[in-house]
Scaffold this motif. Structure first.
Motif, PDB file in Angstrom:
ATOM      1  N   TYR A 165       9.952  -0.423   3.687  1.00 55.03           N
ATOM      2  CA  TYR A 165      10.039  -1.749   3.068  1.00 55.03           C
ATOM      3  C   TYR A 165      11.099  -1.763   1.965  1.00 55.03           C
ATOM      4  O   TYR A 165      11.934  -2.675   1.898  1.00 55.03           O
ATOM      5  CB  TYR A 165       8.663  -2.105   2.506  1.00 55.03           C
ATOM      6  CG  TYR A 165       8.595  -3.408   1.758  1.00 55.03           C
ATOM      7  CD1 TYR A 165       8.850  -4.626   2.381  1.00 55.03           C
ATOM      8  CD2 TYR A 165       8.255  -3.421   0.409  1.00 55.03           C
ATOM      9  CE1 TYR A 165       8.768  -5.822   1.697  1.00 55.03           C
ATOM     10  CE2 TYR A 165       8.164  -4.618  -0.298  1.00 55.03           C
ATOM     11  CZ  TYR A 165       8.423  -5.810   0.350  1.00 55.03           C
ATOM     12  OH  TYR A 165       8.347  -6.983  -0.338  1.00 55.03           O
TER      13      TYR A 165
ATOM     14  N   ASP B 235       6.518  -8.950   2.102  1.00 54.31           N
ATOM     15  CA  ASP B 235       6.295  -8.457   3.462  1.00 54.31           C
ATOM     16  C   ASP B 235       5.307  -9.396   4.147  1.00 54.31           C
ATOM     17  O   ASP B 235       4.156  -9.512   3.724  1.00 54.31           O
ATOM     18  CB  ASP B 235       5.732  -7.038   3.401  1.00 54.31           C
ATOM     19  CG  ASP B 235       5.651  -6.395   4.778  1.00 54.31           C
ATOM     20  OD1 ASP B 235       5.676  -7.134   5.780  1.00 54.31           O
ATOM     21  OD2 ASP B 235       5.571  -5.153   4.849  1.00 54.31           O
TER      22      ASP B 235
ATOM     23  N   ARG C 158       1.735  -8.185   5.159  1.00 56.55           N
ATOM     24  CA  ARG C 158       0.762  -7.755   4.155  1.00 56.55           C
ATOM     25  C   ARG C 158       0.211  -8.981   3.425  1.00 56.55           C
ATOM     26  O   ARG C 158       0.822 -10.057   3.443  1.00 56.55           O
ATOM     27  CB  ARG C 158       1.417  -6.777   3.180  1.00 56.55           C
ATOM     28  CG  ARG C 158       1.876  -5.499   3.882  1.00 56.55           C
ATOM     29  CD  ARG C 158       2.846  -4.700   3.051  1.00 56.55           C
ATOM     30  NE  ARG C 158       2.229  -4.139   1.856  1.00 56.55           N
ATOM     31  CZ  ARG C 158       2.886  -3.358   0.997  1.00 56.55           C
ATOM     32  NH1 ARG C 158       4.185  -3.081   1.204  1.00 56.55           N
ATOM     33  NH2 ARG C 158       2.263  -2.865  -0.057  1.00 56.55           N
TER      34      ARG C 158
ATOM     35  N   GLU D 299       0.730  -9.075  -2.517  1.00 57.72           N
ATOM     36  CA  GLU D 299       0.575  -7.614  -2.593  1.00 57.72           C
ATOM     37  C   GLU D 299       1.915  -6.891  -2.605  1.00 57.72           C
ATOM     38  O   GLU D 299       2.053  -5.833  -3.219  1.00 57.72           O
ATOM     39  CB  GLU D 299      -0.265  -7.134  -1.410  1.00 57.72           C
ATOM     40  CG  GLU D 299      -0.542  -5.634  -1.408  1.00 57.72           C
ATOM     41  CD  GLU D 299      -1.400  -5.221  -0.230  1.00 57.72           C
ATOM     42  OE1 GLU D 299      -0.896  -4.507   0.649  1.00 57.72           O
ATOM     43  OE2 GLU D 299      -2.581  -5.637  -0.201  1.00 57.72           O
ATOM     44  N   SER D 300       2.924  -7.443  -1.917  1.00 54.81           N
ATOM     45  CA  SER D 300       4.201  -6.740  -1.773  1.00 54.81           C
ATOM     46  C   SER D 300       5.366  -7.472  -2.442  1.00 54.81           C
ATOM     47  O   SER D 300       6.525  -7.155  -2.182  1.00 54.81           O
ATOM     48  CB  SER D 300       4.517  -6.557  -0.285  1.00 54.81           C
ATOM     49  OG  SER D 300       4.596  -7.825   0.354  1.00 54.81           O
TER      50      SER D 300
END
Length: 415
Positions: free
Chosen positions: A11, A65, A68, A72-73
């Motif tokens: 990522y 992302d 997800r 969170e990302s």
């Protein structure tokens, strides 16, 4: 991008590639709407969600992302950049690298390494070619305006000196800040010296021709293009930057004129356009070559870039004789934009190779500078009114050509 390439790149590696690509495209003079579109398209192919915000001196890229949970990302990159400068070779290379990564022919890590290779500064040959480009562009514009030989030679000599100053300013921040004002001062001083000591000149026209490479006509056009595409912050900032450049050039020129007047130096000024038609055609070829050099195109692309620059000028000239000057500019911008998009679709390469050279001889920077110089010299608002109106009409004609050219032939992608 292939599933294998997606799986092998983490990522953070994918984000780093998008950031590197965005920085390179920004550095090579890509306009905001095209750059943001390219960033979103590449990020999507890399299975990323990206919300970009770009302006002429920086960008904010917010990544996440999609696989997800929300929040969170989330990753945000704030990047401070210098204003971009057109480099067609590196633009094409960055475009090719992005294509190779997205198609799976190159891994993300390899793509980042290839992008880093593009950061190498030009060698001595590249710097010498840039100096030649400055001199030839100034002399060629003087030739296109049918100025006498002394005027053409003077413009070329001043252009060469400005090229030297440009190279010096790249490594000297304090000189870089006042660069345009210094160039205006040098151009005015050299032109006044030649007219007083050697022979009469079309003084203001020679000064403008010698400064042609520094004039922000393309920036003005891009600013209006961004404003019409609702990129208001970027368009306003770019427009303000272009006007500031014109003011700095005018300040330098005005200082040269004031110092000459204080010293009792009286320039010998004439209004003469004696050159035959063959000089104009020769100047067109020389000017097209000069802009291919200044745009840093690859040598294999010189014929294409030169043909685009010459075609833009010729369509504007003969279209202007047929339907009027503003309509001629519109037709030229329309044809150039449509041709650039068609070339991008046909060859799968950036349409900027055709679009930018085709527009460079049409941009309104010289008209705007002439208006401001006239205003300062006469100290009368009415003196520069005609030139200001001409610059506005030129901007509107070019903008209409860009908009309808994109409607006539849609772009393959954002570059």
């Amino acid at each position: 991008m292939t599933a294998h390439a997606r799986d092998t790149a983490s990522y953070t590696e994918r984000i780093a590639f998008v950031v590197d690509m965005a920085m390179h495209l920004h550095a090579y003079g890509t306009t905001t709407q095209r750059l943001e579109g390219a960033i979103v398209a590449v990020a999507k192919q890399l299975s990323l969600e990206c919300e970009p915000w770009v302006n002429p001196t920086g960008m904010i890229l917010a990544f996440s992302d999609p696989l997800r949970p929300a929040g969170e990302s989330d990753t945000t990159r704030v990047i401070r950049l210098e204003g971009g400068d057109t480099n067609l070779y590196k633009l094409c290379e960055a475009d090719r690298i992005a294509e190779d990564v997205l198609s799976g022919r190159m891994q993300v890590a390899e793509g980042r390494a290839a992008l880093r290779e593009l950061r190498r500064p030009p060698g001595r040959r590249g710097m010498a070619m840039q100096l030649l480009g400055f001199a030839l562009a100034s002399a060629a514009v003087a030739g296109l305006l049918r100025l006498p030989w002394l005027d053409i030679g003077t413009a070329g000599a001043i252009g060469l000196v400005i090229g030297v100053l440009d190279l010096a300013a790249q490594s000297r921040p304090r000189l870089h800040e006042a660069f345009e004002a210094i160039c205006g001062l040098v151009a005015g001083a050299m032109a006044i010296a030649v007219s007083a000591l050697v022979g009469p000149l079309n003084l203001n026209t020679v000064i403008i021709a010698s400064l042609i490479v520094l004039l922000p006509g393309m920036a003005l056009t891009n600013a209006m293009n961004e404003l019409t595409s609702r990129h208001l912050v970027s368009g306003t900032a770019r427009f303000a930057g272009a006007l500031t450049t014109i003011l700095k050039l005018t300040i330098g020129t005005a200082i040269a004129l004031a110092v000459a007047d204080g010293l009792g130096i009286e320039p010998d000024v004439e209004a003469a356009r004696p050159q035959p038609e063959w000089v104009v055609w020769t100047a067109l070829v020389v000017g097209a070559y000069a802009f291919a050099v200044l745009f840093r195109a690859h040598r294999r692309d010189y014929p294409l870039v030169m043909a685009a620059a010459a075609a833009g000028y010729l369509i504007s000239r003969y279209g202007g004789e047929w339907v009027g000057p503003q309509a001629g500019l519109f037709l030229s911008a329309l044809a150039t934009t449509a041709a650039g998009n068609a070339y991008a679709r046909w060859r799968n390469r950036p349409g900027a190779l055709v679009r930018l050279p085709g527009l460079i001889m049409l941009v309104p920077g010289s008209v705007a500078l002439r208006g401001v110089i006239t205003l300062v010299q006469a100290q009368d608002l009415g003196a520069g009114q005609d030139a200001a109106l001409a610059a506005l009409n030129t901007l509107m004609a070019l903008l209409a050509g860009l908009l309808f050219g994109n409607l006539l032939v849609s772009a393959r992608r954002n570059l």
